[in-house]
Design a protein around this motif. Structure first.
Motif, PDB file in Angstrom:
ATOM      1  N   ARG A  23      59.316  31.764  34.981  1.00 59.15           N
ATOM      2  CA  ARG A  23      60.112  32.070  33.782  1.00 59.15           C
ATOM      3  C   ARG A  23      60.754  33.422  33.980  1.00 59.15           C
ATOM      4  NH1 ARG A  23      57.542  31.621  28.132  1.00 59.15           N
ATOM      5  NH2 ARG A  23      56.066  33.117  28.952  1.00 59.15           N
ATOM      6  N   LYS A  29      67.921  34.853  35.708  1.00 54.12           N
ATOM      7  CA  LYS A  29      67.760  33.402  35.801  1.00 54.12           C
ATOM      8  C   LYS A  29      68.029  32.835  37.194  1.00 54.12           C
ATOM      9  CE  LYS A  29      72.347  32.292  34.035  1.00 54.12           C
ATOM     10  NZ  LYS A  29      73.067  31.717  32.910  1.00 54.12           N
ATOM     11  N   ARG A  32      64.820  31.935  39.250  1.00 56.68           N
ATOM     12  CA  ARG A  32      63.875  30.861  38.903  1.00 56.68           C
ATOM     13  C   ARG A  32      63.689  29.913  40.081  1.00 56.68           C
ATOM     14  NH1 ARG A  32      66.838  29.458  33.677  1.00 56.68           N
ATOM     15  NH2 ARG A  32      66.745  31.524  32.771  1.00 56.68           N
ATOM     16  N   SER A  65      62.530  28.900  30.978  1.00 57.13           N
ATOM     17  CA  SER A  65      61.861  28.253  32.100  1.00 57.13           C
ATOM     18  C   SER A  65      62.889  27.492  32.931  1.00 57.13           C
ATOM     19  CB  SER A  65      60.800  27.285  31.587  1.00 57.13           C
ATOM     20  OG  SER A  65      61.422  26.174  30.976  1.00 57.13           O
ATOM     21  N   ASN A  66      62.422  26.846  33.974  1.00 58.78           N
ATOM     22  CA  ASN A  66      63.316  26.014  34.779  1.00 58.78           C
ATOM     23  C   ASN A  66      63.871  24.847  33.977  1.00 58.78           C
ATOM     24  OD1 ASN A  66      63.017  27.538  37.081  1.00 58.78           O
ATOM     25  ND2 ASN A  66      61.243  26.404  37.774  1.00 58.78           N
TER      26      ASN A  66
END
Length: 73
Positions: A23, A29, A32, A65-66
């Motif tokens: 996360r 991002k 990730r 999250s992913n």
């Protein structure tokens, strides 16, 4: 799971990892799914600093999250 704090000239953000970045704050991002080693090299290449937040510190971390949904721990 470990919380890592990243300090850059224009932001401070965090990500959670268990060996794989799970996360992240929105600004991180792209990391990730990366391994810790890949994340470490990327952070160093940018001239940023990273440190593990001790488990004794209570925190609330909001990140994505992913799976792309918002989570709060």
């Amino acid at each position: 799971m470990k919380l890592v704090r990243v300090v850059a000239p224009h932001f401070v953000a965090g990500f959670e990892t268990d060996g794989i970045v799970r996360r992240t704050a929105p600004i991180l991002k792209r990391m990730r799914g990366w391994t810790d080693d890949r994340a470490r090299k990327y952070i160093a290449s940018k001239g940023w600093r990273a440190s593990i937040v001790p488990e004794q510190i209570a925190f609330t971390f909001e990140g994505e999250s992913n799976f792309g949904h918002h989570e709060t721990k």
